[in-house]
Design a protein around this motif. Sequence first.
Motif, PDB file in Angstrom:
ATOM      1  N   THR A 145     -21.906   3.474 -38.545  1.00 36.20           N
ATOM      2  CA  THR A 145     -22.688   2.252 -38.410  1.00 36.20           C
ATOM      3  C   THR A 145     -23.682   2.456 -37.276  1.00 36.20           C
ATOM      4  N   LEU A 146     -24.725   1.689 -37.299  1.00 34.65           N
ATOM      5  CA  LEU A 146     -25.721   1.794 -36.230  1.00 34.65           C
ATOM      6  C   LEU A 146     -25.084   1.475 -34.882  1.00 34.65           C
ATOM      7  N   ARG A 147     -24.255   0.439 -34.865  1.00 33.74           N
ATOM      8  CA  ARG A 147     -23.618   0.041 -33.604  1.00 33.74           C
ATOM      9  C   ARG A 147     -22.759   1.177 -33.046  1.00 33.74           C
ATOM     10  N   GLU A 148     -22.041   1.877 -33.915  1.00 34.30           N
ATOM     11  CA  GLU A 148     -21.236   3.016 -33.463  1.00 34.30           C
ATOM     12  C   GLU A 148     -22.114   4.105 -32.867  1.00 34.30           C
ATOM     13  N   MET A 149     -23.278   4.300 -33.462  1.00 35.31           N
ATOM     14  CA  MET A 149     -24.142   5.401 -33.023  1.00 35.31           C
ATOM     15  C   MET A 149     -24.821   5.118 -31.686  1.00 35.31           C
ATOM     16  N   ILE A 150     -24.758   3.882 -31.223  1.00 34.57           N
ATOM     17  CA  ILE A 150     -25.285   3.587 -29.884  1.00 34.57           C
ATOM     18  C   ILE A 150     -24.141   3.272 -28.920  1.00 34.57           C
TER      19      ILE A 150
ATOM     20  N   THR B 280     -23.686 -14.515 -33.511  1.00 36.04           N
ATOM     21  CA  THR B 280     -22.772 -14.556 -34.648  1.00 36.04           C
ATOM     22  C   THR B 280     -22.887 -15.850 -35.437  1.00 36.04           C
ATOM     23  N   GLN B 281     -23.467 -16.878 -34.849  1.00 32.05           N
ATOM     24  CA  GLN B 281     -23.658 -18.138 -35.566  1.00 32.05           C
ATOM     25  C   GLN B 281     -24.757 -18.006 -36.629  1.00 32.05           C
ATOM     26  N   THR B 282     -25.851 -17.364 -36.249  1.00 32.28           N
ATOM     27  CA  THR B 282     -26.964 -17.202 -37.188  1.00 32.28           C
ATOM     28  C   THR B 282     -26.849 -15.926 -38.014  1.00 32.28           C
ATOM     29  N   GLY B 283     -26.022 -14.977 -37.535  1.00 41.29           N
ATOM     30  CA  GLY B 283     -25.917 -13.691 -38.216  1.00 41.29           C
ATOM     31  C   GLY B 283     -27.112 -12.796 -37.970  1.00 41.29           C
ATOM     32  N   LEU B 284     -27.848 -13.065 -36.877  1.00 41.93           N
ATOM     33  CA  LEU B 284     -29.066 -12.317 -36.577  1.00 41.93           C
ATOM     34  C   LEU B 284     -29.030 -11.743 -35.163  1.00 41.93           C
ATOM     35  N   ILE B 285     -29.781 -10.673 -34.952  1.00 46.85           N
ATOM     36  CA  ILE B 285     -29.962 -10.074 -33.633  1.00 46.85           C
ATOM     37  C   ILE B 285     -31.395 -10.328 -33.186  1.00 46.85           C
ATOM     38  N   ASN B 286     -31.540 -10.917 -32.027  1.00 46.68           N
ATOM     39  CA  ASN B 286     -32.863 -11.118 -31.448  1.00 46.68           C
ATOM     40  C   ASN B 286     -33.142 -10.020 -30.424  1.00 46.68           C
ATOM     41  N   VAL B 287     -34.414  -9.826 -30.130  1.00 42.04           N
ATOM     42  CA  VAL B 287     -34.826  -8.789 -29.183  1.00 42.04           C
ATOM     43  C   VAL B 287     -35.183  -9.441 -27.852  1.00 42.04           C
TER      44      VAL B 287
ATOM     45  N   GLN C 271     -33.178  -9.486 -36.624  1.00 42.01           N
ATOM     46  CA  GLN C 271     -32.657  -8.526 -37.594  1.00 42.01           C
ATOM     47  C   GLN C 271     -31.241  -8.926 -38.019  1.00 42.01           C
ATOM     48  N   SER C 272     -30.914  -8.652 -39.254  1.00 42.02           N
ATOM     49  CA  SER C 272     -29.574  -8.921 -39.768  1.00 42.02           C
ATOM     50  C   SER C 272     -28.495  -8.241 -38.918  1.00 42.02           C
ATOM     51  N   LEU C 273     -27.519  -9.024 -38.485  1.00 42.30           N
ATOM     52  CA  LEU C 273     -26.380  -8.489 -37.738  1.00 42.30           C
ATOM     53  C   LEU C 273     -25.572  -7.530 -38.610  1.00 42.30           C
ATOM     54  N   LEU C 274     -25.468  -7.864 -39.881  1.00 41.65           N
ATOM     55  CA  LEU C 274     -24.721  -7.010 -40.808  1.00 41.65           C
ATOM     56  C   LEU C 274     -25.342  -5.617 -40.916  1.00 41.65           C
ATOM     57  N   SER C 275     -26.656  -5.538 -40.795  1.00 35.12           N
ATOM     58  CA  SER C 275     -27.314  -4.242 -40.943  1.00 35.12           C
ATOM     59  C   SER C 275     -26.913  -3.277 -39.831  1.00 35.12           C
ATOM     60  N   PHE C 276     -26.497  -3.798 -38.686  1.00 34.85           N
ATOM     61  CA  PHE C 276     -26.066  -2.959 -37.578  1.00 34.85           C
ATOM     62  C   PHE C 276     -24.586  -2.589 -37.674  1.00 34.85           C
ATOM     63  N   ASN C 277     -23.873  -3.240 -38.583  1.00 33.64           N
ATOM     64  CA  ASN C 277     -22.428  -3.077 -38.641  1.00 33.64           C
ATOM     65  C   ASN C 277     -21.907  -2.642 -40.007  1.00 33.64           C
ATOM     66  N   THR C 278     -22.808  -2.295 -40.912  1.00 31.56           N
ATOM     67  CA  THR C 278     -22.428  -1.819 -42.239  1.00 31.56           C
ATOM     68  C   THR C 278     -22.427  -0.299 -42.254  1.00 31.56           C
TER      69      THR C 278
ATOM     70  N   THR D  51     -27.784  -6.135 -45.892  1.00 30.21           N
ATOM     71  CA  THR D  51     -27.258  -4.978 -45.177  1.00 30.21           C
ATOM     72  C   THR D  51     -28.123  -3.740 -45.413  1.00 30.21           C
ATOM     73  N   ILE D  52     -27.694  -2.634 -44.826  1.00 26.77           N
ATOM     74  CA  ILE D  52     -28.355  -1.341 -45.029  1.00 26.77           C
ATOM     75  C   ILE D  52     -28.490  -1.030 -46.517  1.00 26.77           C
ATOM     76  N   LYS D  53     -27.460  -1.371 -47.281  1.00 22.03           N
ATOM     77  CA  LYS D  53     -27.488  -1.084 -48.713  1.00 22.03           C
ATOM     78  C   LYS D  53     -28.662  -1.780 -49.402  1.00 22.03           C
ATOM     79  N   ASP D  54     -28.985  -2.998 -48.937  1.00 19.94           N
ATOM     80  CA  ASP D  54     -30.114  -3.724 -49.515  1.00 19.94           C
ATOM     81  C   ASP D  54     -31.436  -3.062 -49.148  1.00 19.94           C
ATOM     82  N   ASP D  55     -31.539  -2.556 -47.911  1.00 14.36           N
ATOM     83  CA  ASP D  55     -32.755  -1.835 -47.509  1.00 14.36           C
ATOM     84  C   ASP D  55     -32.914  -0.552 -48.316  1.00 14.36           C
ATOM     85  N   ALA D  56     -31.816   0.155 -48.538  1.00 12.68           N
ATOM     86  CA  ALA D  56     -31.882   1.382 -49.331  1.00 12.68           C
ATOM     87  C   ALA D  56     -32.290   1.076 -50.773  1.00 12.68           C
ATOM     88  N   ALA D  57     -31.709   0.015 -51.328  1.00 16.81           N
ATOM     89  CA  ALA D  57     -32.048  -0.365 -52.707  1.00 16.81           C
ATOM     90  C   ALA D  57     -33.510  -0.748 -52.821  1.00 16.81           C
TER      91      ALA D  57
END
Length: 257
Positions: free
Chosen positions: A121-126, A138-145, A171-178, A48-54
């Motif tokens: 969350t990123l999703r909220e901001m868009i 949602t099966q892979t937990g990833l977002i493709n472009v 990209q991690s789906l969680l990163s857009f929703n954390t 998630t975002i927290k992991d990127d920040a860490a």
Amino acid sequence: MDSNAVIVLVPGACHCEKIMDLLSHQLLQAGYPTLTLGLVTVNQPELTIKDDAAALIDKVLHPLIEEQSKEVVLYLHSYAGFPGSTAIKGFSKAERKAAGKRGGILGLIYQSAFIPQPGNTLREMIGGFYAPWQDPNTQTGLINVIDPKTAFYADVKEPLANLAVESIRPQSLLSFNTPSGQTYYSDPAYDHRRTYLHTKQDQALPPFAQDAFVAGSGTEWNVKELDTSHSPFLSMAPKLAAIVVNDAKAFAATYSH
């Protein structure tokens, strides 16, 4: 600015570190060392975002600033505004100087980047939905472009555009929703030391969205418009490097008063 200053480059979602190589080269040519940190949430569905920040703290800011007493200019692209806004806590040069410590973040450059408030969350901001170019699985937990050339590299010349497309990863789906943690870009330590690079031809984050990010931050930014798409570090690397260098010098000058 002192020769020990480092320009830290953090690319956005779905991008690898090499995407910043052209800009990094131009900055090195201008006498500025660089360090690029790729996001750990790229192709990692459990993170998630927290992991990127860490990662930004543990791999870059702490080693450079706490251990080496380096001065840093932090360049955040797109999604990187989320982890960057939380990771900077306590690392500003102003705070460290007041505490009798050397080094620190001279200033912030947000390039077509999210400027979150705590809890956003990123999703909220868009708008609460995924963008038309995002394909969440949602099966892979990833977002493709979908069609990254149009979304990210519309004004990037070939063969560079195709090389960039080939480097894209999901990209991690969680990163857009954390939700974002506490943010620190508005700290007085960064007053007159915040730049927002507004990309006018952006098809990933349209200009109206960037305007909303700046306005919604409740903070004063030095907004500079670039007539480019989402990736000026590819389409106009020499000009962008000159802008970054000028900002770095301007940030440094504020500490001489």
